[in-house]
Design a protein around this motif. Sequence first.
Motif, mmCIF file in Angstrom:
data_model
loop_
_atom_site.group_PDB
_atom_site.id
_atom_site.type_symbol
_atom_site.label_atom_id
_atom_site.label_comp_id
_atom_site.label_asym_id
_atom_site.label_seq_id
_atom_site.Cartn_x
_atom_site.Cartn_y
_atom_site.Cartn_z
ATOM 1 N N MET A 1 0.510 -1.160 -0.226
ATOM 2 C CA MET A 1 -0.031 0.203 0.037
ATOM 3 C C MET A 1 0.921 1.143 -0.397
ATOM 4 S SD MET A 1 -3.388 1.100 2.827
ATOM 5 C CE MET A 1 -4.421 1.154 2.376
ATOM 6 N N VAL A 2 0.916 2.298 -0.578
ATOM 7 C CA VAL A 2 0.988 3.559 -0.543
ATOM 8 C C VAL A 2 0.845 4.541 -0.038
ATOM 9 C CG1 VAL A 2 1.817 5.390 -2.275
ATOM 10 C CG2 VAL A 2 1.658 3.301 -3.527
ATOM 11 N N ASP A 3 1.877 4.552 0.882
ATOM 12 C CA ASP A 3 1.639 5.837 1.782
ATOM 13 C C ASP A 3 1.398 7.679 1.087
ATOM 14 O OD1 ASP A 3 1.541 7.689 4.100
ATOM 15 O OD2 ASP A 3 3.754 6.788 4.673
ATOM 16 N N LEU A 4 0.262 8.209 0.876
ATOM 17 C CA LEU A 4 0.102 9.046 0.320
ATOM 18 C C LEU A 4 0.501 10.152 0.898
ATOM 19 C CD1 LEU A 4 -3.614 8.446 -0.941
ATOM 20 C CD2 LEU A 4 -1.430 8.383 -2.464
ATOM 21 N N ALA A 5 0.652 10.431 2.057
ATOM 22 C CA ALA A 5 1.731 11.262 2.871
ATOM 23 C C ALA A 5 2.881 11.213 2.165
ATOM 24 C CB ALA A 5 1.006 11.093 4.777
ATOM 25 N N SER A 6 3.051 10.402 2.554
ATOM 26 C CA SER A 6 4.890 9.585 2.555
ATOM 27 C C SER A 6 5.251 10.856 0.800
ATOM 28 C CB SER A 6 5.674 8.453 2.701
ATOM 29 O OG SER A 6 6.920 8.660 1.899
ATOM 30 N N VAL A 7 4.137 10.324 -0.069
ATOM 31 C CA VAL A 7 4.595 10.388 -1.325
ATOM 32 C C VAL A 7 4.345 12.130 -1.756
ATOM 33 C CG1 VAL A 7 3.535 9.998 -4.148
ATOM 34 C CG2 VAL A 7 3.730 8.819 -2.667
ATOM 35 N N ALA A 8 2.809 12.339 -0.488
ATOM 36 C CA ALA A 8 3.101 14.034 -0.783
ATOM 37 C C ALA A 8 4.250 14.721 -0.044
ATOM 38 C CB ALA A 8 1.817 14.691 -0.443
ATOM 39 N N MET A 9 4.550 14.300 0.594
ATOM 40 C CA MET A 9 5.630 14.718 1.325
ATOM 41 C C MET A 9 6.828 15.354 0.086
ATOM 42 S SD MET A 9 6.821 16.658 4.410
ATOM 43 C CE MET A 9 6.851 15.991 5.663
ATOM 44 N N THR A 10 7.397 13.802 -0.066
ATOM 45 C CA THR A 10 8.259 13.770 -1.616
ATOM 46 C C THR A 10 8.065 14.938 -2.271
ATOM 47 O OG1 THR A 10 8.470 11.678 -0.169
ATOM 48 C CG2 THR A 10 9.789 12.307 -2.461
ATOM 49 N N SER A 11 7.112 14.913 -3.214
ATOM 50 C CA SER A 11 6.645 16.363 -3.980
ATOM 51 C C SER A 11 7.021 17.465 -3.890
ATOM 52 C CB SER A 11 5.631 15.367 -4.680
ATOM 53 O OG SER A 11 4.278 15.957 -3.685
ATOM 54 N N GLU A 12 6.479 17.579 -2.167
ATOM 55 C CA GLU A 12 6.721 19.011 -1.648
ATOM 56 C C GLU A 12 7.987 19.292 -1.206
ATOM 57 O OE1 GLU A 12 5.286 21.879 2.264
ATOM 58 O OE2 GLU A 12 4.508 19.873 1.194
ATOM 59 N N MET A 13 9.064 18.214 -1.056
ATOM 60 C CA MET A 13 10.474 18.424 -0.969
ATOM 61 C C MET A 13 10.987 18.918 -2.628
ATOM 62 S SD MET A 13 10.439 18.776 1.804
ATOM 63 C CE MET A 13 13.225 18.626 2.352
ATOM 64 N N GLU A 14 10.514 17.667 -2.851
ATOM 65 C CA GLU A 14 11.092 18.151 -4.558
ATOM 66 C C GLU A 14 10.823 19.612 -4.925
ATOM 67 O OE1 GLU A 14 10.008 14.991 -6.873
ATOM 68 O OE2 GLU A 14 11.470 13.721 -5.965
ATOM 69 N N LEU A 15 9.654 20.201 -4.898
ATOM 70 C CA LEU A 15 9.594 20.859 -5.644
ATOM 71 C C LEU A 15 9.811 22.611 -4.939
ATOM 72 C CD1 LEU A 15 6.814 22.548 -6.904
ATOM 73 C CD2 LEU A 15 5.672 22.970 -5.284
ATOM 74 N N LEU A 16 10.404 22.654 -3.394
ATOM 75 C CA LEU A 16 10.770 23.732 -2.994
ATOM 76 C C LEU A 16 12.381 23.400 -3.279
ATOM 77 C CD1 LEU A 16 9.380 22.721 0.771
ATOM 78 C CD2 LEU A 16 9.199 24.572 -0.515
ATOM 79 N N ASP A 17 12.832 21.727 -3.488
ATOM 80 C CA ASP A 17 14.293 21.748 -4.198
ATOM 81 C C ASP A 17 14.118 23.164 -6.096
ATOM 82 O OD1 ASP A 17 17.181 20.905 -4.143
ATOM 83 O OD2 ASP A 17 16.038 19.476 -5.643
ATOM 84 N N MET A 18 13.468 22.454 -6.203
ATOM 85 C CA MET A 18 13.491 22.828 -7.337
ATOM 86 C C MET A 18 13.364 24.473 -7.110
ATOM 87 S SD MET A 18 11.413 21.714 -10.628
ATOM 88 C CE MET A 18 9.639 22.874 -10.295
ATOM 89 N N ARG A 19 12.626 25.054 -6.391
ATOM 90 C CA ARG A 19 12.663 26.403 -6.748
ATOM 91 C C ARG A 19 13.919 27.291 -5.735
ATOM 92 N NH1 ARG A 19 6.378 27.107 -4.036
ATOM 93 N NH2 ARG A 19 4.892 27.176 -5.426
ATOM 94 N N SER A 20 14.657 26.345 -5.152
ATOM 95 C CA SER A 20 15.355 27.019 -3.920
ATOM 96 C C SER A 20 16.535 27.437 -5.102
ATOM 97 C CB SER A 20 16.081 26.230 -2.849
ATOM 98 O OG SER A 20 14.414 26.292 -1.829
ATOM 99 N N LYS A 21 16.945 26.138 -6.069
ATOM 100 C CA LYS A 21 18.095 26.243 -7.602
ATOM 101 C C LYS A 21 17.111 27.137 -8.415
ATOM 102 C CE LYS A 21 19.345 20.939 -7.626
ATOM 103 N NZ LYS A 21 19.108 19.854 -7.946
#
Length: 136
Positions: A1-21
């Motif tokens: 089973m996929v943990d949706l909270a974990s997936v959401a957190m990962t994509s949010e962190m990737e988005l923040l990382d992309m914005r920072s770069k």
Amino acid sequence: MVDLASVAMTSEMELLDMRSKKRAAQAMRCLRFDTRFYTDAQTTGLNAESVWQQARQYCLPGCSWFQRADAVEADFRWLITVGVLRREVDGQGLTAKIRLTPLGRQLLEQSPGLPTQRAGIFERLQHNLRRLWPRQ
């Protein structure tokens, strides 16, 4: 089973990382420091006074140079804010010297000519507005 909270957190962190770069790369394109400045900041560390005195060495061709060393320091502080530079630390604490951060090194490794790329007028406007009114 996929943990949706974990997936959401990962994509949010990737988005923040992309914005920072993106913000850091924009700052590097909009400021007047050349590639040698970033290389020297990575290898030896630099302070505002020495950078100000060595305009020929660190200024992009066609750009005006700073009137005072304080203005160089202001650009240092902005590059620290966006994550490209950090203050050097010695046994007594923080020093006047700066060094490149891992983010700054990563950006230069991915795009070595980044500091020499000229930002367009709208990108410069966005950069200056962001610098005047940074998000808290």
